[in-house]
Structures are given as C-alpha cells and as structure tokens.
Design a protein around this motif. Structure first.
Motif, PDB file in Angstrom:
ATOM      1  N   ALA A 113      37.499  34.206  28.267  1.00 46.72           N
ATOM      2  CA  ALA A 113      36.479  33.756  29.219  1.00 46.72           C
ATOM      3  C   ALA A 113      36.447  34.591  30.495  1.00 46.72           C
ATOM      4  N   LEU A 114      37.487  35.382  30.747  1.00 47.39           N
ATOM      5  CA  LEU A 114      37.551  36.119  32.008  1.00 47.39           C
ATOM      6  C   LEU A 114      36.645  37.348  31.971  1.00 47.39           C
ATOM      7  N   PRO A 115      35.865  37.588  33.033  1.00 42.99           N
ATOM      8  CA  PRO A 115      35.114  38.847  33.126  1.00 42.99           C
ATOM      9  C   PRO A 115      36.084  39.992  33.397  1.00 42.99           C
ATOM     10  N   PRO A 116      35.818  41.178  32.843  1.00 44.58           N
ATOM     11  CA  PRO A 116      36.770  42.294  32.961  1.00 44.58           C
ATOM     12  C   PRO A 116      37.142  42.649  34.390  1.00 44.58           C
ATOM     13  N   LEU A 117      36.167  42.669  35.299  1.00 39.70           N
ATOM     14  CA  LEU A 117      36.461  43.071  36.670  1.00 39.70           C
ATOM     15  C   LEU A 117      37.380  42.078  37.380  1.00 39.70           C
ATOM     16  N   ALA A 118      37.531  40.870  36.812  1.00 39.19           N
ATOM     17  CA  ALA A 118      38.379  39.869  37.458  1.00 39.19           C
ATOM     18  C   ALA A 118      39.839  40.295  37.465  1.00 39.19           C
ATOM     19  N   TYR A 119      40.266  41.031  36.444  1.00 42.25           N
ATOM     20  CA  TYR A 119      41.679  41.411  36.387  1.00 42.25           C
ATOM     21  C   TYR A 119      41.893  42.924  36.317  1.00 42.25           C
ATOM     22  N   PHE A 120      40.826  43.708  36.420  1.00 35.61           N
ATOM     23  CA  PHE A 120      40.997  45.158  36.338  1.00 35.61           C
ATOM     24  C   PHE A 120      41.818  45.694  37.508  1.00 35.61           C
ATOM     25  N   SER A 121      41.646  45.097  38.686  1.00 36.38           N
ATOM     26  CA  SER A 121      42.432  45.543  39.841  1.00 36.38           C
ATOM     27  C   SER A 121      43.923  45.365  39.583  1.00 36.38           C
ATOM     28  N   LEU A 122      44.297  44.257  38.950  1.00 36.11           N
ATOM     29  CA  LEU A 122      45.702  44.037  38.614  1.00 36.11           C
ATOM     30  C   LEU A 122      46.208  45.093  37.645  1.00 36.11           C
TER      31      LEU A 122
END
Length: 263
Positions: A113-122
């Motif tokens: 369910a997560l959009p890619p940009l939500a965790y790309f920074s991590l």
C-alpha cells in the motif's frame, strides 16, 4: 498467421493511426502551446537526437536512448529477480503455515500500500544514491503482488486434489512438486505481470536521484528545462518497453502453462 491475428494487428495499427492523427491535428490547431502539447514531429526529432551526436552532444543528457533504456531495464530485471526469489517461497509459507500467515501477511499488505516515494529517502540513507537503493525500491514494489498471487494460488487448490495425491502415496515434496506448483503457476505469472507493471510505474521515482543514465531519470530531468517533447518521448518509450516485456512474459506463460490457454 490466422485471420484473427491479422485482424487484431490491423485494429491495433488503425487505433494507433487514429491516435497520431488526433494528436497531430490538436498540435497543428494550436489549441494549446507546444509547452503543453508538443508536435509529434518534435517528439520524433527528439528520438533522432537521442540516438545521434548533435551539436557536439551525445544523445540526450550524455547518453543514447538505448543506453537510458538498458540501464532502467537492468535495474528492473534485478529488482524483479529478487522479488520472484523472495516472493515465491514467502507466498508458499503464507499459504501453508497459518501462524506465519497471521503474523506476516499484514506486513506484506502494508508494503504493497505504500507509495514508492514514501520510503525512497530511507533507502537512499541506508544504501546510498547508486543502484542499490533503486533496485531495493523496485524489489519492494514488485514482491507483494508476486507473494499474494502465490498465496492465492495455493489457497485456491481444492482440498480433495491434495487429499487425492496423499492417498495415492505421495509425500509432502511430491505433493508440492506435482500438485501445488503446477496449480500455482498461472497465478504466479499473473503476479509477475502485475509486478512488472508496478516496477515500470516506479522507475521514475527510483531514478529521481542519480538516475542518469536511465529513462526514468531522463524523464525526471526534463522538468528543469521544460522539455515537454523529451518527457512525452520518455513516456512513450516506457510504455512500449513495458508492453514488450509483458508480451515476453505472456509468451513464456503460454509455453510453461499451456493448459491455461492462450492469452
């Protein structure tokens, strides 16, 4: 080729011709400026620029278009490989071990369910700005549909089919090899095709940082100079590449799962 195949090719060619004609007519009528709707010939010109040396520059952003495409495809293939390698056994475990499914399945759904940009920074913080973070992002986009497809495939096997194999003397490995895996293959290929779609839709996000060479990185870079024609070219190439890759998977599916019928 059969008449049905000829008819399908003709219809697709006709629809493409109509689309290009409408696009050209809108561009020629100047309904919107070139910044919003570039002329098809301008996009074609960018395609030529992308494969030639022009004004002392090599291709677009220093690389030929086929180099941009290959780097993106290579990242996608690596992410997809690990998604299959991880998603298939995980799906089998979720389907056959109830306590494991109760604990782990919500996490798979959460990641899906997560959009890619939500965790790309991590991922960039953890793995850096080079290919590792991009491949991880594509992997995370691709493995949930594969995992859930395998889970659904196993759970849809009729219980009497499994009991019949056991009653004939098959052990656990033989049931898995000759009953479960063939039954799961159609769902697995569906999951792979969905995963490929998710990977292609994620490629621009994956290549927003240090994405050159890469077709997604090239598309992202167009915003700096408002290069709408290059952006449209990137969209077309990403779409066509996704179609070709999907057709390859469908061809493999028709060979490996012939009992499902042609798709």
């Amino acid at each position: 080729m059969s008449d049905a195949v000829h008819k399908r090719i003709l219809l697709r060619a006709l629809s493409l011709a109509v689309f290009l004609a409408i696009w050209w007519a809108i561009a020629e009528a100047n309904v919107w400026s070139d910044l919003f709707v570039p002329d098809p010939t301008a996009v074609l010109g960018r395609l030529v620029d992308g494969e030639t040396v022009h004004d002392g520059a090599r291709g677009l952003s220093g690389y030929y278009l086929h180099e941009h495409l290959w780097h993106s495809l290579w990242r996608i293939l690596r992410g997809l490989f690990w998604a299959i390698a991880f998603g298939v056994p995980l799906g089998l475990l979720l389907a056959t071990v109830a306590p494991f499914r109760i604990i782990v399945e919500p996490y798979v759904t959460f990641v899906r369910a997560l959009p890619p940009l939500a965790y790309f920074s991590l991922l960039i913080i953890w793995f850096g700005i080079e290919d590792a973070s991009k491949v991880w992002l594509l992997f995370l986009a691709a493995f949930p549909p594969i995992t859930l497809a395998v889970l659904h495939g196993v759970r849809s096997i009729p219980r009497r089919q499994l009991d019949g194999a056991l009653s004939l003397g098959a052990n656990r490995w033989q049931v898995t090899r000759f009953v479960v895996l063939p039954s799961v293959l159609p769902e697995l290929f569906t999951g792979i095709r969905l995963a490929i779609g998710f990977a292609w839709t994620t490629i621009v996000a994956a290549e927003t940082v240090d994405g050159i060479p890469g077709i997604g990185g090239l598309a992202w870079e167009t915003k700096k100079f408002q290069q709408t024609d290059v952006a449209v070219l990137c969209i077309v190439l990403i779409g066509l590449s996704a179609i070709v890759l999907d057709q390859i998977v469908r061809a493999v599916e028709n060979r490996v799962v012939p009992w499902r019928g042609k798709s």
